[in-house]
Scaffold this active site. Structure first.
Site, short mmCIF file in Angstrom:
data_model
loop_
_atom_site.label_atom_id
_atom_site.label_comp_id
_atom_site.label_asym_id
_atom_site.label_seq_id
_atom_site.Cartn_x
_atom_site.Cartn_y
_atom_site.Cartn_z
N LYS A 124 0.82 -1.02 -0.04
CA LYS A 124 0.06 0.37 0.54
C LYS A 124 0.94 1.40 0.14
CE LYS A 124 -3.75 -2.52 2.56
NZ LYS A 124 -4.97 -2.22 3.63
N TYR A 141 -12.43 -2.30 -3.39
CA TYR A 141 -12.63 -2.77 -1.93
C TYR A 141 -13.87 -2.61 -2.18
CZ TYR A 141 -8.15 -2.64 0.54
OH TYR A 141 -7.09 -2.59 1.06
N ASN A 159 -1.71 -0.16 6.83
CA ASN A 159 -1.38 -1.20 7.39
C ASN A 159 -0.70 -1.99 6.99
OD1 ASN A 159 -4.04 -2.28 6.14
ND2 ASN A 159 -4.95 -3.66 7.54
N HIS A 214 -2.04 -5.56 1.29
CA HIS A 214 -3.29 -6.47 1.35
C HIS A 214 -3.31 -7.47 0.61
CE1 HIS A 214 -7.05 -7.42 -0.43
NE2 HIS A 214 -6.34 -7.84 -2.02
N GLU A 219 -8.96 -10.62 -7.88
CA GLU A 219 -8.07 -9.56 -8.09
C GLU A 219 -7.03 -9.57 -9.13
OE1 GLU A 219 -6.71 -9.79 -3.71
OE2 GLU A 219 -9.22 -8.89 -2.99
P1 GTP Z 1 -6.31 -5.87 2.97
O1 GTP Z 1 -5.88 -6.84 3.21
O2 GTP Z 1 -6.19 -4.62 2.48
O3 GTP Z 1 -8.23 -6.44 2.10
O4 GTP Z 1 -7.52 -6.44 4.92
P2 GTP Z 1 -7.46 -7.61 5.10
O5 GTP Z 1 -8.93 -8.08 4.24
O6 GTP Z 1 -7.03 -8.02 6.49
O7 GTP Z 1 -9.00 -6.31 6.23
P3 GTP Z 1 -10.61 -6.18 5.69
O8 GTP Z 1 -10.61 -6.45 4.16
O9 GTP Z 1 -11.84 -6.63 5.99
O10 GTP Z 1 -10.15 -4.12 5.22
C1 GTP Z 1 -9.34 -3.76 4.15
C2 GTP Z 1 -8.75 -3.00 4.38
O11 GTP Z 1 -9.23 -1.17 4.99
C3 GTP Z 1 -7.95 -2.56 5.79
O12 GTP Z 1 -6.45 -3.38 5.21
C4 GTP Z 1 -7.09 -1.65 6.59
O13 GTP Z 1 -6.76 -1.17 6.02
C5 GTP Z 1 -8.56 -1.25 6.07
N1 GTP Z 1 -9.44 -0.92 7.53
C6 GTP Z 1 -10.27 -2.02 8.08
N2 GTP Z 1 -11.16 -2.40 8.69
C7 GTP Z 1 -10.89 -1.08 9.70
C8 GTP Z 1 -11.18 0.01 9.86
O14 GTP Z 1 -12.24 -0.09 11.04
N3 GTP Z 1 -10.52 1.63 10.62
C9 GTP Z 1 -10.28 1.78 9.21
N4 GTP Z 1 -9.74 3.00 9.12
N5 GTP Z 1 -9.62 0.98 8.42
C10 GTP Z 1 -10.04 -0.42 8.79
MG MG Z 2 -9.88 -7.78 2.74
#
Ligand code: GTP
Ligand code: MG
Length: 157
Positions: free
Chosen positions: A9, A49, A112, A115, A126
């Site tokens: 990212k 997303y 974080n 992805h 994807e």
């Molecule tokens: P990805 O690998 O990026 O898809 O992450 P993930 O699969 O571990 O989590 P998810 O798909 O649920 O969420 C996608 C992204 O949204 C996360 O990696 C975070 O960067 C962001 N995100 C998820 N939850 C939160 C939240 O509670 N607050 C904020 N600010 N960002 C969030």
């Molecule tokens: Mg995810």
């Protein structure tokens, strides 16, 4: 063999962690199949997303992800999807184990670093969203003979 979509990212690029993150996938034994360096449009990120559209953090997520260049990649190998998620660590850095990418390098869920696809079907979608078929490179990885008991057979390019 299985493929997964991993993307560094904008915070990972800005913090100079591109090499370290790629190194971890190489070290583990995965094979790089595709990689690019690009600043994604909001339109592409809204597709990527799409399942998070209703979340309160969605606008901020798209804003952050489009704020600078990212490094989308395809990595291939045994259990690449699940292993990729494990190497990234839990979504929330407070819960990411030390030794994982998030557990070693970040603090905030909204920054974080990387992805990873959360399932084999998601990975297929994807990869197709971020890469055209001709950008996926078929090549013989010589380390496979040592990494695997039964090395995968690679079709001639
Ligand atoms: P990805 O690998 O990026 O898809 O992450 P993930 O699969 O571990 O989590 P998810 O798909 O649920 O969420 C996608 C992204 O949204 C996360 O990696 C975070 O960067 C962001 N995100 C998820 N939850 C939160 C939240 O509670 N607050 C904020 N600010 N960002 C969030
Ligand atoms: Mg995810």
């Amino acid at each position: 063999t299985e493929q997964t979509f991993i993307m560094i990212k904008p915070d990972g690029v800005q913090r100079g962690l591109v090499g370290k993150i790629i190194q971890r996938f190489e070290d583990r034994g995965f094979k790089l199949v595709a990689l690019k360096f690009t600043q994604p449009t909001k339109q592409l990120l809204e597709k990527h997303y799409a399942d998070l559209k209703s979340k309160p953090f969605f606008p901020g997520l798209v804003e952050y992800m489009s704020s600078g260049p990212v490094v989308p990649m395809v990595w291939e190998g045994l259990n690449a999807v699940a292993m990729g998620r494990k190497m990234l660590g839990a979504t929330k850095p407070a819960e990411s184990e030390p030794g994982t990418i998030r557990g070693d390098f970040c603090l905030d869920v909204g920054r974080n670093l990387c992805h990873g696809s959360d399932g084999v079907e998601a990975a297929k979608g994807e990869i197709a969203l971020w890469f055209s078929p001709d950008e996926l490179v078929s090549w013989a990885d010589h380390s496979a003979a040592q990494v695997y008991e039964k090395p995968p057979v690679v079709a001639a390019a």
